[in-house]
Design an enzyme around this catalytic site. Structure first.
Site, PDB file in Angstrom:
ATOM      1  N   LYS A   1      -4.119  35.628 -33.442  1.00  0.00           N
ATOM      2  CA  LYS A   1      -4.578  36.857 -34.068  1.00  0.00           C
ATOM      3  C   LYS A   1      -5.378  36.414 -35.202  1.00  0.00           C
ATOM      4  CE  LYS A   1      -3.907  40.084 -32.970  1.00  0.00           C
ATOM      5  NZ  LYS A   1      -4.703  40.553 -31.758  1.00  0.00           N
TER       6      LYS A   1
ATOM      7  N   ARG B   1     -10.934  35.313 -30.000  1.00  0.00           N
ATOM      8  CA  ARG B   1     -11.692  36.056 -28.847  1.00  0.00           C
ATOM      9  C   ARG B   1     -13.089  36.090 -29.339  1.00  0.00           C
ATOM     10  NH1 ARG B   1     -13.176  35.773 -24.194  1.00  0.00           N
ATOM     11  NH2 ARG B   1     -10.942  35.274 -23.753  1.00  0.00           N
TER      12      ARG B   1
END
EC number: 2.8.2.-
Length: 316
Positions: free
Chosen positions: A73, A77
């Site tokens: 988190k 990505r």
């Protein structure tokens, strides 16, 4: 008649010789990627190209020269998608979990290489598995593979990261129609910060960084500011290019702000794409007094982390 007999004999001999030649001649084998040889469990990554799986177009599957090690988190990505804009980067599609999952690690480096994309020799192969940063065994294992590897670590404000961590679990359980706990109940226990909550441990960056620095010098680990990457990705990506010794190819035209989604999307050769809808979800409301407890809790760990890497971040 004698000549005819001799001719028949000669033809028969030629036929038998040709048949014999076809039988003993080894069959031709179609061109295909070769198998990675002599790469055993725990071995070093320094192999000759002839040992690596080679495609007919000259591309090869090879061990990564760069790994995005985390943090969960933190924006991994977004980082790998933005890095893939560079023509000299080729990235593994999925999180491989080779160094942190025992079942995968036991499969050895031949399996690990098989998870990598085919790339040209001049390209850098990248894989990302966010759980690597907080797994105690991973730094030594990666160092054993390649002590010269370059590592990318993207971090956000630790309180924001905890809230994103909870949000992901919350939506996953919601989609599976499973029960979930409120954010307050996981963060607070008996009126104090719940130290047993795993998401809190993931945000104690200095603890995990200490372990990595046992095996890698600080100049082998580039820390990307995940909060800045969200607000203004271009300057952060220029720093990544420099760290990886890449030619400057990524530019401002590769990014555009999507007002609907509320974050930057990518533009590559006229093709536009955004991160999945699961990215950038709104965090649940947290009472101000609980947020203050979190900010106070992380104040000292953050100071230790800044001291460790010789750099500060604009975290609350």
């Amino acid at each position: 008649r004698l000549n005819l007999t001799r001719l028949r004999t000669s033809l028969m001999a030629a036929f038998l010789f040709g048949l014999f030649f076809l039988v003993v001649q080894p069959p031709s084998v179609p061109s295909r990627p070769t198998v990675l040889e002599n790469v055993v469990h725990g071995a070093s990554s320094h192999h000759s190209d002839s040992e690596l799986p080679v495609h007919s177009n000259g591309t090869i599957q090879q061990l990564p020269q760069t790994i995005i090690i985390g943090v969960r988190k933190g924006g991994t990505r977004a980082l790998i998608e933005m890095l893939s804009l560079h023509p000299d980067i080729t990235a593994a599609e999925n999180e491989v979990h080779f160094f942190d999952w025992e079942d995968n690690f036991k499969k050895g480096f031949q399996w690990y290489v098989s998870q990598m994309p085919f790339s040209f020799p001049h390209q850098i192969t990248v894989e990302k598995t966010p759980a690597y940063f907080t797994s105690s065994k991973v730094p030594e294992r990666i160092h054993h593979m390649n002590p010269d590897i370059k590592l990318l670590l993207i971090l956000r404000d630790p309180t924001e990261r905890v809230l994103s961590d909870y949000t992901q679990v919350f939506y996953n359980r919601l989609q599976k129609h499973k029960q979930y706990q409120s954010i307050e109940s996981v963060l607070i226990k008996n009126g104090e910060i719940n130290l047993e909550y795993k998401a809190l441990n993931r945000s104690l960056y200095y603890l995990h960084m200490q372990n990595w620095l046992k095996y890698f010098p600080l100049d082998h680990i580039h820390v990307v500011d995940g909060d800045q990457l969200i607000k203004d990705p271009f300057p952060e990506m220029k720093k990544v290019e420099k760290f990886l010794n890449l030619s400057p190819q990524i530019n401002t035209s590769n990014f555009y702000f999507n007002k609907t989604k509320g974050f930057y999307c990518l533009r590559d050769h006229g093709r536009e794409r955004c991160l999945h809808d699961s990215k950038g979800r709104a965090h649940p409301h947290v009472a101000p007094q609980i947020l203050d407890k979190l900010y106070n809790f992380f104040h000292e760990p953050n100071r230790k982390f800044f001291e460790l890497i010789g750099r500060t971040f604009s975290w609350k």
